[in-house]
Write a protein that holds these residues in place. Structure first.
Motif, PDB file in Angstrom:
ATOM      1  N   ALA A   1       0.825  -1.200   0.000  1.00 17.75           N
ATOM      2  CA  ALA A   1       0.000   0.000   0.000  1.00 17.75           C
ATOM      3  C   ALA A   1       0.862   1.254   0.000  1.00 17.75           C
ATOM      4  CB  ALA A   1      -0.919  -0.005   1.215  1.00 17.75           C
ATOM      5  N   LYS A   2       0.394   2.254  -0.729  1.00 16.72           N
ATOM      6  CA  LYS A   2       1.092   3.525  -0.853  1.00 16.72           C
ATOM      7  C   LYS A   2       0.230   4.660  -0.300  1.00 16.72           C
ATOM      8  CE  LYS A   2       4.407   1.478  -3.196  1.00 16.72           C
ATOM      9  NZ  LYS A   2       5.735   1.229  -2.571  1.00 16.72           N
ATOM     10  N   SER A   3       0.869   5.775  -0.049  1.00  9.51           N
ATOM     11  CA  SER A   3       0.159   6.963   0.406  1.00  9.51           C
ATOM     12  C   SER A   3      -0.975   7.312  -0.563  1.00  9.51           C
ATOM     13  CB  SER A   3       1.129   8.134   0.517  1.00  9.51           C
ATOM     14  OG  SER A   3       0.456   9.307   0.886  1.00  9.51           O
ATOM     15  N   GLY A   4      -2.172   7.561  -0.011  1.00 12.14           N
ATOM     16  CA  GLY A   4      -3.328   7.900  -0.829  1.00 12.14           C
ATOM     17  C   GLY A   4      -4.214   6.724  -1.177  1.00 12.14           C
ATOM     18  N   ASP A   5      -3.768   5.478  -0.931  1.00 10.56           N
ATOM     19  CA  ASP A   5      -4.601   4.302  -1.200  1.00 10.56           C
ATOM     20  C   ASP A   5      -5.783   4.258  -0.225  1.00 10.56           C
ATOM     21  OD1 ASP A   5      -2.907   3.572  -3.186  1.00 10.56           O
ATOM     22  OD2 ASP A   5      -2.098   1.795  -2.195  1.00 10.56           O
ATOM     23  N   LEU A   6      -6.892   3.702  -0.697  1.00 12.01           N
ATOM     24  CA  LEU A   6      -8.083   3.495   0.120  1.00 12.01           C
ATOM     25  C   LEU A   6      -8.433   2.014   0.089  1.00 12.01           C
ATOM     26  CD1 LEU A   6     -10.427   4.926   1.710  1.00 12.01           C
ATOM     27  CD2 LEU A   6     -11.702   4.870  -0.440  1.00 12.01           C
ATOM     28  N   GLN A   7      -8.740   1.447   1.251  1.00 13.35           N
ATOM     29  CA  GLN A   7      -9.113   0.040   1.323  1.00 13.35           C
ATOM     30  C   GLN A   7     -10.435  -0.101   2.073  1.00 13.35           C
ATOM     31  OE1 GLN A   7      -6.638  -3.891   1.502  1.00 13.35           O
ATOM     32  NE2 GLN A   7      -6.502  -2.934   3.506  1.00 13.35           N
ATOM     33  N   VAL A   8     -11.343  -0.893   1.494  1.00 10.64           N
ATOM     34  CA  VAL A   8     -12.640  -1.169   2.109  1.00 10.64           C
ATOM     35  C   VAL A   8     -12.722  -2.663   2.375  1.00 10.64           C
ATOM     36  CG1 VAL A   8     -15.144  -1.068   1.824  1.00 10.64           C
ATOM     37  CG2 VAL A   8     -13.713   0.787   0.934  1.00 10.64           C
TER      38      VAL A   8
ATOM     39  N   PRO B   1     -14.096  -6.111  25.390  1.00 11.48           N
ATOM     40  CA  PRO B   1     -14.364  -7.186  24.422  1.00 11.48           C
ATOM     41  C   PRO B   1     -13.169  -7.523  23.534  1.00 11.48           C
ATOM     42  CG  PRO B   1     -15.289  -5.111  23.661  1.00 11.48           C
ATOM     43  CD  PRO B   1     -14.778  -4.857  25.045  1.00 11.48           C
ATOM     44  N   TRP B   2     -13.069  -8.786  23.165  1.00 13.19           N
ATOM     45  CA  TRP B   2     -12.291  -9.220  22.007  1.00 13.19           C
ATOM     46  C   TRP B   2     -13.189  -9.080  20.792  1.00 13.19           C
ATOM     47  CZ3 TRP B   2      -7.259 -10.182  21.493  1.00 13.19           C
ATOM     48  CH2 TRP B   2      -6.510 -10.496  22.647  1.00 13.19           C
ATOM     49  N   VAL B   3     -12.645  -8.510  19.722  1.00 14.05           N
ATOM     50  CA  VAL B   3     -13.388  -8.334  18.472  1.00 14.05           C
ATOM     51  C   VAL B   3     -12.556  -8.975  17.349  1.00 14.05           C
ATOM     52  CG1 VAL B   3     -14.377  -6.676  16.854  1.00 14.05           C
ATOM     53  CG2 VAL B   3     -14.507  -6.240  19.319  1.00 14.05           C
ATOM     54  N   ILE B   4     -13.031 -10.143  16.884  1.00 16.72           N
ATOM     55  CA  ILE B   4     -12.281 -10.951  15.919  1.00 16.72           C
ATOM     56  C   ILE B   4     -13.029 -10.957  14.583  1.00 16.72           C
ATOM     57  CG2 ILE B   4     -11.186 -13.178  15.493  1.00 16.72           C
ATOM     58  CD1 ILE B   4     -10.255 -11.829  18.074  1.00 16.72           C
ATOM     59  N   SER B   5     -12.328 -10.573  13.509  1.00 13.61           N
ATOM     60  CA  SER B   5     -12.981 -10.424  12.195  1.00 13.61           C
ATOM     61  C   SER B   5     -12.264 -11.199  11.116  1.00 13.61           C
ATOM     62  CB  SER B   5     -13.040  -8.940  11.798  1.00 13.61           C
ATOM     63  OG  SER B   5     -13.760  -8.167  12.730  1.00 13.61           O
ATOM     64  N   ALA B   6     -13.027 -11.634  10.113  1.00 16.99           N
ATOM     65  CA  ALA B   6     -12.477 -12.248   8.907  1.00 16.99           C
ATOM     66  C   ALA B   6     -13.343 -11.832   7.734  1.00 16.99           C
ATOM     67  CB  ALA B   6     -12.437 -13.772   9.033  1.00 16.99           C
ATOM     68  N   GLY B   7     -12.714 -11.585   6.592  1.00 19.90           N
ATOM     69  CA  GLY B   7     -13.499 -11.183   5.447  1.00 19.90           C
ATOM     70  C   GLY B   7     -12.614 -10.857   4.258  1.00 19.90           C
ATOM     71  N   VAL B   8     -13.151 -10.051   3.370  1.00 19.97           N
ATOM     72  CA  VAL B   8     -12.434  -9.675   2.145  1.00 19.97           C
ATOM     73  C   VAL B   8     -12.264  -8.161   2.116  1.00 19.97           C
ATOM     74  CG1 VAL B   8     -13.210 -11.685   0.839  1.00 19.97           C
ATOM     75  CG2 VAL B   8     -14.573  -9.574   0.810  1.00 19.97           C
ATOM     76  N   GLY B   9     -11.169  -7.738   1.457  1.00 21.19           N
ATOM     77  CA  GLY B   9     -10.905  -6.324   1.288  1.00 21.19           C
ATOM     78  C   GLY B   9     -10.586  -6.003  -0.152  1.00 21.19           C
ATOM     79  N   PHE B  10     -10.795  -4.748  -0.512  1.00 18.40           N
ATOM     80  CA  PHE B  10     -10.413  -4.291  -1.843  1.00 18.40           C
ATOM     81  C   PHE B  10      -9.725  -2.938  -1.696  1.00 18.40           C
ATOM     82  CE2 PHE B  10     -10.919  -2.352  -6.025  1.00 18.40           C
ATOM     83  CZ  PHE B  10     -10.446  -3.390  -6.818  1.00 18.40           C
ATOM     84  N   ARG B  11      -8.512  -2.849  -2.228  1.00 16.21           N
ATOM     85  CA  ARG B  11      -7.742  -1.621  -2.160  1.00 16.21           C
ATOM     86  C   ARG B  11      -7.684  -0.959  -3.527  1.00 16.21           C
ATOM     87  NH1 ARG B  11      -2.610  -3.365  -0.693  1.00 16.21           N
ATOM     88  NH2 ARG B  11      -1.606  -2.704  -2.619  1.00 16.21           N
ATOM     89  N   PHE B  12      -7.899   0.349  -3.554  1.00 14.82           N
ATOM     90  CA  PHE B  12      -7.862   1.052  -4.822  1.00 14.82           C
ATOM     91  C   PHE B  12      -7.350   2.476  -4.604  1.00 14.82           C
ATOM     92  CE2 PHE B  12     -12.088   1.054  -3.013  1.00 14.82           C
ATOM     93  CZ  PHE B  12     -12.451   2.379  -3.011  1.00 14.82           C
TER      94      PHE B  12
END
Length: 223
Positions: free
Chosen positions: A23-30, A212-223
């Motif tokens: 990842a570089k400066s200015g990247d956005l990830q959802v 709380p413990w908050v444990i997550s799994a899923g998919v991401g997309f960076r653009f």
């Protein structure tokens, strides 16, 4: 006979995923995530007791699994800020001398969180990260449980609380277009106050270790 080196070969093959640039400066990830929220809820202090809690009374909050969204912006190479969106719902039940008693019913929480993250890893490889930052838990529409009602409470309120979160996880690229699998763990440190009322009169006020413990799994997309 299975060669001793086979597990290492299999591991290397599993990690040889299609790469994507770091990842570089200015990247956005959802990120779209399934999230386990596992609070403690332990009773830490009784500040007011007009209904006579029995000696040895203790409490525990139940767990919940919810969908969440994380939005992450890279303010510099390898450094990002991230916020999450989601609403989780929990009951608080008694333990010890209060075992089985319902104390809080359907407390909805908005865990407003902002973390500063640092991303490790090599170019075109998996990207572990660590992070930390403040969190503000907003409690919505909670009600007294059946046990609290039996003790004389007719209303219940959890105070919104400011806390802190530590974070660690990893982004695993699936292709060179920005798609990845993400695994994430957060530990929150939070001490909210709970109040029970009979009509307009406060009859019980307690402080709790939510943490709380908050444990997550899923998919991401960076653009």
């Amino acid at each position: 006979m299975i060669p001793k080196s086979l597990p290492l070969i299999a591991l290397a093959g599993a990690l040889a995923l299609p790469g994507q640039a770091a990842a570089k400066s200015g990247d956005l990830q959802v990120k779209i995530l399934a999230t386990l929220v596992a609070p403690d809820g332990k009773l830490k202090d009784v500040k007011l007791d007009a209904i006579g809690l029995p000696a040895g009374a203790q409490t525990k909050a139940d767990d919940n699994v919810i969908p969440t969204i994380a939005i992450e912006y890279f303010v510099a190479d390898h450094i990002s800020i991230e916020t999450i969106a989601g609403v989780t719902q929990h009951d608080v039940v008694g333990r010890g001398a209060l075992a089985g008693a319902g104390l809080v019913s359907d407390a909805k929480i908005v865990p407003a969180t902002l973390t500063l993250k640092y991303h490790f890893g090599q170019e075109d490889g998996i990207q572990p990260y660590v992070g930390a930052g403040p969190s503000y838990f907003i409690f919505i529409d909670e009600k007294p449980g059946a046990g609290a009602v039996a003790l004389g409470a007719t209303r219940q309120k959890m105070n919104d609380a400011l806390g802190f979160a530590l974070q660690a996880g990893v982004d695993i690229p699936l292709n060179d277009k920005g798609l990845s699998v993400t695994l994430d763990a957060k530990r929150y440190f939070m001490r909210p106050t709970a109040r029970w009322l009979a009509g307009t009169t406060e009859v019980l006020r307690t402080r709790h270790k939510l943490d709380p413990w908050v444990i997550s799994a899923g998919v991401g997309f960076r653009f």
